[in-house]
Design an enzyme around this catalytic site. Sequence first.
Site, PDB file in Angstrom:
ATOM      1  N   ILE A 296       7.442  -6.572  10.860  1.00  0.00           N
ATOM      2  CA  ILE A 296       6.133  -6.729  10.217  1.00  0.00           C
ATOM      3  C   ILE A 296       5.390  -5.396  10.225  1.00  0.00           C
ATOM      4  O   ILE A 296       4.733  -5.016   9.257  1.00  0.00           O
ATOM      5  CB  ILE A 296       5.301  -7.820  10.925  1.00  0.00           C
ATOM      6  CG1 ILE A 296       5.956  -9.188  10.699  1.00  0.00           C
ATOM      7  CG2 ILE A 296       3.865  -7.824  10.425  1.00  0.00           C
ATOM      8  CD1 ILE A 296       5.220 -10.343  11.350  1.00  0.00           C
TER       9      ILE A 296
ATOM     10  N   VAL B 105       6.594  -3.253   7.382  1.00  0.00           N
ATOM     11  CA  VAL B 105       6.011  -3.688   6.106  1.00  0.00           C
ATOM     12  C   VAL B 105       4.556  -3.220   6.011  1.00  0.00           C
ATOM     13  O   VAL B 105       4.111  -2.688   4.987  1.00  0.00           O
ATOM     14  CB  VAL B 105       6.092  -5.231   5.984  1.00  0.00           C
ATOM     15  CG1 VAL B 105       5.327  -5.713   4.763  1.00  0.00           C
ATOM     16  CG2 VAL B 105       7.544  -5.686   5.936  1.00  0.00           C
ATOM     17  N   HIS B 106       3.818  -3.406   7.102  1.00  0.00           N
ATOM     18  CA  HIS B 106       2.401  -3.056   7.163  1.00  0.00           C
ATOM     19  C   HIS B 106       2.190  -1.557   6.906  1.00  0.00           C
ATOM     20  O   HIS B 106       1.374  -1.154   6.079  1.00  0.00           O
ATOM     21  CB  HIS B 106       1.908  -3.461   8.562  1.00  0.00           C
ATOM     22  CG  HIS B 106       0.494  -3.107   8.885  1.00  0.00           C
ATOM     23  ND1 HIS B 106      -0.586  -3.688   8.273  1.00  0.00           N
ATOM     24  CD2 HIS B 106      -0.023  -2.246   9.807  1.00  0.00           C
ATOM     25  CE1 HIS B 106      -1.704  -3.189   8.787  1.00  0.00           C
ATOM     26  NE2 HIS B 106      -1.390  -2.308   9.723  1.00  0.00           N
ATOM     27  N   VAL B 107       2.972  -0.742   7.592  1.00  0.00           N
ATOM     28  CA  VAL B 107       2.811   0.707   7.456  1.00  0.00           C
ATOM     29  C   VAL B 107       3.276   1.148   6.068  1.00  0.00           C
ATOM     30  O   VAL B 107       2.634   1.974   5.407  1.00  0.00           O
ATOM     31  CB  VAL B 107       3.595   1.456   8.557  1.00  0.00           C
ATOM     32  CG1 VAL B 107       3.611   2.947   8.294  1.00  0.00           C
ATOM     33  CG2 VAL B 107       2.980   1.164   9.917  1.00  0.00           C
TER      34      VAL B 107
ATOM     35  N   ALA C 289       0.692   0.551   3.494  1.00  0.00           N
ATOM     36  CA  ALA C 289      -0.408   1.511   3.573  1.00  0.00           C
ATOM     37  C   ALA C 289      -0.015   2.857   2.961  1.00  0.00           C
ATOM     38  O   ALA C 289      -0.850   3.583   2.432  1.00  0.00           O
ATOM     39  CB  ALA C 289      -0.831   1.692   5.018  1.00  0.00           C
TER      40      ALA C 289
END
Lengths: 208, 300
Positions: free
Chosen positions: A165, A168-170, A173
């Site tokens: 996760i 995916v998050h980084v 961004a």
Amino acid sequence: MSENNVVSRYTTAARINHWITAVSLILLALSGMALFHPSLYFLTNLFGGGQMTRAVHPWIGVVLFFSFLGLFFRFFTLNLWNRDDTVWMKNLGAVINDREEGLPELGKYNAGQKLVFWGQSILILLLFGSGLVLWDVYFEAFTSIDQKRLSAVVHALCAIGAILIWIVHVYAAIWVKGTLRAMTRGSVTRGWSWKHHRKWFRQEVGKP
Amino acid sequence: MATLQSLDIRRRSASNEAPPQIRQNAMEVAKLIDVSKCIGCKACQAACLEWNDLKQEIGYTDGTYNNPTDLTPASWTVMRFTEYEHGDDLEWLIRKDGCMHCDDPGCLKACPAPGAIVQYTNGIVDFVSENCIGCGYCVKGCPFNVPRISKVDRKAYKCTLCSDRVSVGQAPACAKACPTQAIYFGSKQDMIVHAEHRITDLKSRGFKNAGLYNPPGVGGTHVMYVLHHADKPSLYAGLPDDPKISPMVGLWKGILKPISLAAIAFAGVFGFLHYITKGPNEVSEADQRKGDELAGGKHS
Ligand code: HEM
Ligand code: SF4
Ligand code: SF4
């Protein structure tokens, strides 16, 4: 660009809270992975050797847990699911191809961000629980060996989930230009707000 | 007898490197504990402390002969006493507990520190304390609940099968000390043959279920028991009837590792490919203009 051409997105306190969480999650992933796979044992060198890695990892976990708790209470109302999120998820293919035109206007967070939020909330809770069971220095006497075995599996699985996760998050961004400054400077451009979170932008503009 | 140098290492914890294979003539050793001959004198416990230069803190008595009441970082072997009543018969079952030196050692499988646990070609499983990080994973890996972590130095300890003595052709200290010769030491083959004689003898005396405890679930062990009730090992203070490395440990130390690394690598590669094929998601000038209009018409 002068300051009044941007939209404020995060307070300084929220950003500090986020960065404490981010740093501790990265340190936990590195120190944990060092013990997870023999090929990654060299990562223990970053923490001063195997014994230090073993000793320090759970403490960083405690920092992460409380710091994430802060983020949770700051943001959970903004992450409640609504009908637009379901529509957005159904059009995920369009989203990752950068064709968001026909999609509903979004509040402060899109469905992907909400899933990251809830996913990490659940996983960090499980990591904390299973981590305490594995923390023999202080808690060895409280659980049976079978419970510790189960916790080891749960901890490893949740760690991998949290790392995925995080990736995916980084990546999101990095891919969506103009996002990072929300965390480095606390504000985003009007164009970014219009494109990605128009409903939220309208609310911000409408504020006195 | 093997010299237990690096040539004699069969397995090493948390290591991907292949072990040396050049020596072909390794003899597997075993200790055979004849429970039917044990009188519970604890000479072996004393000999273990003495040879290994260990000191067991004085504890408390729980009202039984078990003393200390459990294995500890310093007590690598303890006698476990069971009063087995059946019919109007009472049997005093006394089992010398300690590391079984499994052929497929769960402790070694679970250990994350390279070289903290090794298995020699003669079958002895040894903890190499300088590499131990004190995580306690060996405790979770062991089907016999043997390793103990010291509260003082956070290192794992257990019976070494006197690997230092064995390497110079001596029998383990406990075998040397036992006054009734309930503990034999030699090649694993010889020990199995010897056990057969003992089992025949026991059977002739009415112990029709006498047998050898060399559990196949862990590939056999290099510490074996002759039991008068081999059909019910758990009578002997909870000796596991069919010990196996827990499936949980199998999952954790098996399939989970490659799958996890593959998933992480896949996520990384997917992100990279997405970026280089789709390019960044940028705010267009039109978006910027509309944003400015909404905010009050000011252009940047
Ligand atoms: C939230 C609080 C956490 C606590 C209390 C905690 C505690 C622990 C403990 C006690 C261990 C055993 C090794 C040691 O003693 O250092 C461990 C291992 C590990 N931790 Fe954590 N941890 C936490 C969070 C995390 C997080 C967020 C991650 C990853 C993102 C993580 C990844 C790992 C990994 C990969 C291992 C090795 C597991 C294995 O060998 O299979 N931990 N953790
Ligand atoms: S405590 Fe030591 S021997 Fe046991 S698993 Fe951890 S590093 Fe290996
Ligand atoms: S009995 Fe336990 S500590 Fe001894 S070799 Fe087997 S798994 Fe390792």
